[in-house]
Design a protein around this motif. Structure first.
Motif, short mmCIF file in Angstrom:
data_model
loop_
_atom_site.label_atom_id
_atom_site.label_comp_id
_atom_site.label_asym_id
_atom_site.label_seq_id
_atom_site.Cartn_x
_atom_site.Cartn_y
_atom_site.Cartn_z
N THR A 84 8.90 -7.12 6.16
CA THR A 84 8.01 -6.30 6.98
C THR A 84 6.85 -7.11 7.55
O THR A 84 6.45 -8.12 6.97
CB THR A 84 7.45 -5.13 6.14
OG1 THR A 84 6.60 -4.32 6.96
CG2 THR A 84 6.64 -5.62 4.94
N SER A 119 4.05 -5.50 7.83
CA SER A 119 2.94 -4.63 7.44
C SER A 119 1.98 -5.26 6.44
O SER A 119 0.83 -4.84 6.35
CB SER A 119 3.48 -3.34 6.81
OG SER A 119 4.19 -2.59 7.76
N GLU A 169 -2.75 -3.56 2.05
CA GLU A 169 -2.90 -4.02 3.43
C GLU A 169 -3.54 -5.41 3.47
O GLU A 169 -4.09 -5.87 2.48
CB GLU A 169 -3.78 -3.01 4.19
CG GLU A 169 -3.08 -1.67 4.36
CD GLU A 169 -4.04 -0.48 4.43
OE1 GLU A 169 -3.60 0.59 4.90
OE2 GLU A 169 -5.20 -0.60 4.01
N ALA A 178 0.36 -3.29 9.59
CA ALA A 178 0.86 -2.03 9.03
C ALA A 178 0.79 -0.88 10.04
O ALA A 178 1.67 -0.02 10.08
CB ALA A 178 0.08 -1.67 7.76
N GLY A 232 8.86 -0.12 10.89
CA GLY A 232 8.54 -0.44 9.50
C GLY A 232 9.84 -0.61 8.72
O GLY A 232 10.90 -0.14 9.15
N ARG A 286 3.84 -0.85 12.80
CA ARG A 286 5.15 -0.39 12.31
C ARG A 286 6.31 -1.28 12.79
O ARG A 286 7.05 -0.94 13.71
CB ARG A 286 5.44 1.08 12.72
CG ARG A 286 4.33 2.08 12.50
CD ARG A 286 3.89 2.18 11.05
NE ARG A 286 4.97 2.45 10.15
CZ ARG A 286 5.21 1.73 9.04
NH1 ARG A 286 4.45 0.71 8.70
NH2 ARG A 286 6.22 2.06 8.27
#
Ligand SMILES: *Cc1c(COP(=O)(O)O)cnc(C)c1O
Length: 363
Positions: free
Chosen positions: A221, A223, A40, A229, A91, A232
């Motif tokens: 992404t 995320s 993350e 994250a 995601g 999504r």
């Protein structure tokens, strides 16, 4: 249970996510845990994204724009591709699920590197398809081996670039050669969840291939480098006919209202992205140097995580670190029982990790 279950579902080993901090509080009574286990963003979300998400709350009684018009346009500009080639997901995990559900039938083969991201095989089994594994060669994705594994039943090939968990990148020149060996009716999926962190200028960036003769889909992404994250949002860039198929099976409101607003704001926050990437590069260089100085082998990585060899077993070290309030990832489930994966944190988190690591290893 009386309900018949497709046989292929019993082959699935359920995905096991990184341990949440809250679990450490419940199980060990540790309230100030440091989590370096799920790659993350250590800086949190972009402040502009947080503001956009808060502002979006006033519209939560409405359905979101199912076509995510604004976010799709913004991404198309950002990437220099037509919006018709972009498909958004809850995601990028959901793009993986949609691709495999759309294009795989029982008996079809999907070529996967091992070890790599475990979602590819979970969705392959869910679609009743057969994963065909090609081991990494000296930690690198073995493109020769993967091209050699293609049979008339092959429908899809998954490449992870940089690869999770090894952090290795596919050289752009090798990818071009590889494509020449792949029949155009096989979909090549390149998962670039960590591409923003990659430093190697010769590494593959694959979004430019979606308009070519081959079927290449790139997954990205919000995320990881964008720090969203929990919201999504991910997307795929793919040939238009492939995108048209996914749009048919996509749940109509799969990217929710605050997620669309937050992702647009995150794309506009270039300064935050730059600060994130710099923090990760500096942290990785610091951590690897310290660990190497202490006599541990670490591996270079183009992502925001790296592997460390720990003689004596990753699971035991993972447990010992947990008791010190530091969550990392044991690579046993990925087939590396002597390695742990560290996600780079803030300077403060990195120092906490090092102190705990030194304490439990005695070095
Ligand atoms: C984290 C990760 C993703 C998934 O990210 P989403 O949160 O679903 O967008 C996809 N691929 C790899 C390799 C990852 O590590």
């Amino acid at each position: 249970m009386k309900i018949p279950v497709p046989e292929s579902l019993w082959a699935i080993r359920p995905y096991s996510p990184g341990k949440p901090k809250e679990a450490l509080a419940r199980e060990y009574g540790i309230s100030d845990a440091v989590k370096l286990a799920s790659n993350e963003n250590p800086l949190g979300p972009s402040p502009r994204a947080m503001a956009a998400v808060s502002a979006a709350a006033a519209g939560l009684h409405r359905y979101p724009d199912g076509a995510a018009h604004d976010l799709t346009r913004r991404l198309a500009d950002h990437l220099g591709v037509p919006p018709e080639r972009i498909v958004l997901g809850n995601g990028s995990d959901e793009i993986i699920v949609m691709l495999e559900r759309a294009f795989l039938r029982p008996g079809d083969e999907v070529i996967l590197a091992r070890p790599s991201f475990l979602m590819y095989e979970i969705s392959a089994h869910a679609a009743g398809a057969t994963p065909v594994y090609v081991p990494l060669r000296d930690r690198d994705t073995d493109l020769d081996g993967m091209a050699g594994a293609v049979t008339p039943r092959t429908r899809m090939i998954f490449l992870c670039n940089p690869n999770n968990p090894t952090g290795t990148m596919i050289p752009a020149a090798d990818f071009a050669q590889f494509l020449k060996r792949i029949p155009p009716e096989v979909l090549v999926v390149v998962d670039e969840a960590y591409i923003e962190f990659a430093r190697d200028p010769n590494g593959l960036r694959s979004t430019g291939f979606s308009g070519g003769d081959h079927s290449v889909a790139t997954l990205r992404t919000f995320s990881k480098a964008y720090g969203l994250a929990g919201l999504r949002v991910g997307y795929g860039v793919m040939p238009e006919p492939v995108a048209e198929v996914l749009q048919r099976i996509r749940p109509p409101f799969n990217v929710n209202l605050p997620a669309q607003a937050g992702a647009i704001a995150a794309l506009d926050d270039a300064a935050f992205l730059e600060r994130t990437v710099r923090t990760v590069h500096e942290g990785m260089d610091f951590l690897r140097a310290e660990l190497e100085n202490a006599g541990f082998q670490t591996f270079p990585s183009e992502a925001n995580f790296f592997l460390v060899s720990v003689a004596g077993g990753a699971d035991a070290l993972f447990e010992a670190l947990l008791r010190e309030g530091v969550i990392v990832r044991s690579m046993t489930a990925y087939g590396y029982p002597d390695q742990i994966r560290i996600s780079v944190g803030t300077p403060e988190e990195n120092r906490r990790f090092l102190a705990a690591f030194r304490k439990v290893t005695g070095r």
